[in-house]
Scaffold this active site. Structure first.
Site, mmCIF file in Angstrom:
data_model
loop_
_atom_site.group_PDB
_atom_site.id
_atom_site.type_symbol
_atom_site.label_atom_id
_atom_site.label_comp_id
_atom_site.label_asym_id
_atom_site.label_seq_id
_atom_site.Cartn_x
_atom_site.Cartn_y
_atom_site.Cartn_z
ATOM 1 N N SER A 99 0.813 -1.218 0.000
ATOM 2 C CA SER A 99 0.000 0.000 0.000
ATOM 3 C C SER A 99 0.844 1.264 0.000
ATOM 4 C CB SER A 99 -0.900 0.017 1.238
ATOM 5 O OG SER A 99 -0.097 -0.003 2.418
ATOM 6 N N THR A 101 2.354 2.222 2.706
ATOM 7 C CA THR A 101 2.165 2.789 4.044
ATOM 8 C C THR A 101 3.474 3.336 4.616
ATOM 9 O OG1 THR A 101 0.294 1.326 4.512
ATOM 10 C CG2 THR A 101 1.451 2.252 6.405
ATOM 11 N N PRO A 125 2.225 12.279 14.246
ATOM 12 C CA PRO A 125 2.222 11.915 12.815
ATOM 13 C C PRO A 125 0.855 11.469 12.316
ATOM 14 C CG PRO A 125 4.122 10.948 13.921
ATOM 15 C CD PRO A 125 3.255 11.527 14.987
ATOM 16 N N ASN A 126 0.154 10.679 13.132
ATOM 17 C CA ASN A 126 -1.138 10.152 12.695
ATOM 18 C C ASN A 126 -2.281 11.117 13.004
ATOM 19 O OD1 ASN A 126 0.705 7.762 13.645
ATOM 20 N ND2 ASN A 126 -0.666 6.880 12.085
ATOM 21 N N ASP A 127 -2.309 11.634 14.228
ATOM 22 C CA ASP A 127 -3.448 12.430 14.663
ATOM 23 C C ASP A 127 -3.523 13.779 13.970
ATOM 24 O OD1 ASP A 127 -4.070 10.375 16.383
ATOM 25 O OD2 ASP A 127 -3.070 11.300 18.114
ATOM 26 N N SER A 134 -5.584 8.122 4.758
ATOM 27 C CA SER A 134 -5.073 6.756 4.876
ATOM 28 C C SER A 134 -4.045 6.574 3.771
ATOM 29 C CB SER A 134 -6.212 5.741 4.714
ATOM 30 O OG SER A 134 -5.717 4.447 4.432
ATOM 31 N N SER A 135 -3.138 5.658 3.988
ATOM 32 C CA SER A 135 -2.234 5.310 2.885
ATOM 33 C C SER A 135 -3.027 4.853 1.673
ATOM 34 C CB SER A 135 -1.262 4.204 3.309
ATOM 35 O OG SER A 135 -0.513 4.593 4.432
ATOM 36 N N ASN A 136 -4.208 4.275 1.907
ATOM 37 C CA ASN A 136 -5.062 3.796 0.820
ATOM 38 C C ASN A 136 -5.433 4.898 -0.160
ATOM 39 O OD1 ASN A 136 -7.131 1.300 2.572
ATOM 40 N ND2 ASN A 136 -4.926 1.543 2.466
ATOM 41 N N HIS A 182 10.317 -5.423 -46.678
ATOM 42 C CA HIS A 182 10.855 -6.763 -46.391
ATOM 43 C C HIS A 182 12.383 -6.774 -46.513
ATOM 44 C CE1 HIS A 182 6.752 -8.475 -46.660
ATOM 45 N NE2 HIS A 182 6.601 -7.579 -47.620
ATOM 46 N N SER A 312 35.366 0.439 -31.461
ATOM 47 C CA SER A 312 35.909 -0.900 -31.254
ATOM 48 C C SER A 312 37.212 -0.832 -30.482
ATOM 49 C CB SER A 312 36.127 -1.600 -32.600
ATOM 50 O OG SER A 312 36.783 -2.830 -32.420
ATOM 51 N N LYS A 318 36.807 2.268 -36.513
ATOM 52 C CA LYS A 318 35.405 1.874 -36.539
ATOM 53 C C LYS A 318 34.578 2.830 -35.673
ATOM 54 C CE LYS A 318 32.627 -2.368 -36.232
ATOM 55 N NZ LYS A 318 31.506 -1.938 -35.408
ATOM 56 N N GLU A 325 21.673 2.917 -30.531
ATOM 57 C CA GLU A 325 21.736 1.654 -29.799
ATOM 58 C C GLU A 325 21.350 1.838 -28.334
ATOM 59 O OE1 GLU A 325 25.628 0.088 -30.486
ATOM 60 O OE2 GLU A 325 25.139 -0.603 -32.517
#
Length: 458
Positions: A99, A101, A125-127, A134-136, A182, A312, A318, A325
């Site tokens: 997720s 998180t 951090p959360n409150d 949400s991390s979601n 071709h 080369s 060369k 490339e």
């Protein structure tokens, strides 16, 4: 404890971390747990998470849920992250909890710690920082915003490459070369048209990339856990999206069904599909550049690429087509990332995709790589290409494909017999037409003039 360490506590207990670390306990657990790749959080995603946190703080203050002074401290600190500061404070790598998180908590902890210093009192951090989130919903929202940040710079680089190709197309408009289908001789074409065609294909690619903007503007923010909107204000999503919109210049909208932005990542699937158009064009064109410049004596030799470095370690003199490339390899690399994102987007059992970090990494890295590829191909290759008109003319004159114009006058079967006779006897078409078929020199001039076979330069 050593002076260079400190202890912090989370719901699982104590964690030891560097004394000067801006992050906290949960981030340190992630640093200790996820040591697989060393791939860092993409810078654009880090900035976008900062913007989301600033928008959330602003919205929560407007709605009376967060103290104005605390909100100001959180917002100002989060905006530092959005502006590209504090990169060293985000040590969690890509391969982590699905997720994202750990990235969300990394931001929450850093912002809470630094904003507390600014405010002069503790913030959680959360409150406080993660209020109504949400991390979601934070991480998928930030992924979309990060894609929007990189989208126009990428398209600008593709547009500049297309402009350089159109310029070369004009420069080479009057040079006729042998067409090939071709890998066999075909009717003549303008050398300039080869360049103009790629410019048109790149324009289709940028149109598809820009076509993903509408899906990227719709975000999960406000959906919180599993799209339920739990623990957030009903007006939070609209207020936060309004702040983001004013900050980045795109109209960001909360999803009508937030869970649709959580259990899959269809905006990134769409965007990566558009990037695949660009990679297919770049890869095919780089193959053409290598073929058209092959030689110098045993290949097609129609164009000269800039001589950038010896080619080369054993063959003196060369020179290799190093930029085509390199870009060809990069295109293949990004094509692999397209497949990864499609697979990862399908890894959303029930309510939540569990590959947000991988999707973010592959998508944003693809955008960064393709921008660099277009810039490098333009500056180090396309702008320095020169043509070899004489070689192009000689190959056209030797080609049996010129008989195609004659076939319109004498019929397919007779023209085929003449072409095969010229090939077997190693004679020119002009010789066979005049000596064996009775055509005059004037008729041959008219029928075998390659310019009469071509439309005006496109």
């Amino acid at each position: 404890m050593a002076p260079d360490k400190r202890t912090e506590r989370d719901s699982l207990g104590e964690v030891v971390l560097p004394a000067d670390a801006a992050w906290g306990a949960q981030t340190q657990r992630a640093v200790d747990n996820f040591t697989f790749s060393g791939y860092p959080m993409p810078a654009a995603l880090r900035r976008s998470v900062g913007l989301v946190k600033a928008a959330a703080a602003n919205a929560n203050a407007e709605l009376g849920r967060l103290d104005p002074d605390a909100a100001r401290a959180v917002r100002e600190t989060a905006l530092q992250i959005w502006q590209g500061e504090l990169g060293d404070a985000f040590p969690v790598e890509v391969f982590q909890t699905g997720s994202g998180t750990s990235w969300n908590m990394n931001a929450n902890e850093v912002i809470a710690r630094l904003a507390a210093h600014r405010l002069g009192s503790r913030l959680h951090p959360n409150d406080h920082v993660n209020m109504g989130q949400s991390s979601n919903d934070v991480i998928p929202t930030a992924i979309n915003l990060a894609c929007l940040e990189l989208l126009e710079p990428l398209c600008s680089s593709v547009d500049a490459l297309a402009a350089a190709l159109r310029s070369k197309g004009q420069e080479f408009a009057d040079i006729v070369k042998l067409g090939r289908t071709h890998l066999q001789d075909a009717v003549p074409v303008r050398l300039g048209d080869a360049f103009a065609a790629v410019a048109a294909q790149l324009a289709e690619g940028t149109a598809a990339v820009r076509g993903s903007i509408d899906s990227l503007r719709v975000v999960a923010l406000g959906g919180t856990a599993a799209g339920t909107g739990l623990n957030t204000h009903p007006q939070f999503a609209a207020a936060a999206c309004r702040f983001v919109s004013e900050s980045i210049g795109y109209e960001i909208q909360p999803a009508a069904v937030p869970s649709a932005e959580m259990n899959s990542r269809l905006p990134q699937v769409q965007l990566m599909g558009a990037l695949q158009l660009l990679t297919a064009t770049l890869q095919r064109w780089c193959i053409d550049l290598r073929l058209m410049s092959s030689g110098p004596n045993g290949g097609l030799g129609e164009i000269n690429l800039p001589e950038l470095q010896p080619g080369s370690s054993i063959m003196p003199g060369k020179i290799n087509p190093v930029i085509p490339e390199a870009v060809q390899q990069l295109a293949v690399h990004v094509q692999g990332k397209v497949a990864v994102v499609a697979q990862a987007a399908a890894q959303g059992p029930l309510e939540l995709n569990i590959m947000f970090p991988l999707i973010a990494w592959e998508t944003l890295e693809s955008m960064r790589l393709l921008k660099n590829a277009c810039d490098g191909l333009r500056r180090r290759c396309i702008e320095g290409i020169t043509a070899n008109p004489q070689i192009c003319r000689e190959q056209v004159e030797r080609s049996l494909a010129l008989i195609t114009r004659v076939a319109d006058d004498i019929g397919y079967d007779r023209a085929a017999r003449i072409a095969l006779q010229a090939q077997r006897e190693r004679r020119s078409l002009r010789d066979v037409l005049m000596t064996d078929e009775g055509f005059s020199a004037a008729e041959c001039d008219r029928l075998l003039d390659p310019l009469t076979m071509l439309p005006p330069f496109s």
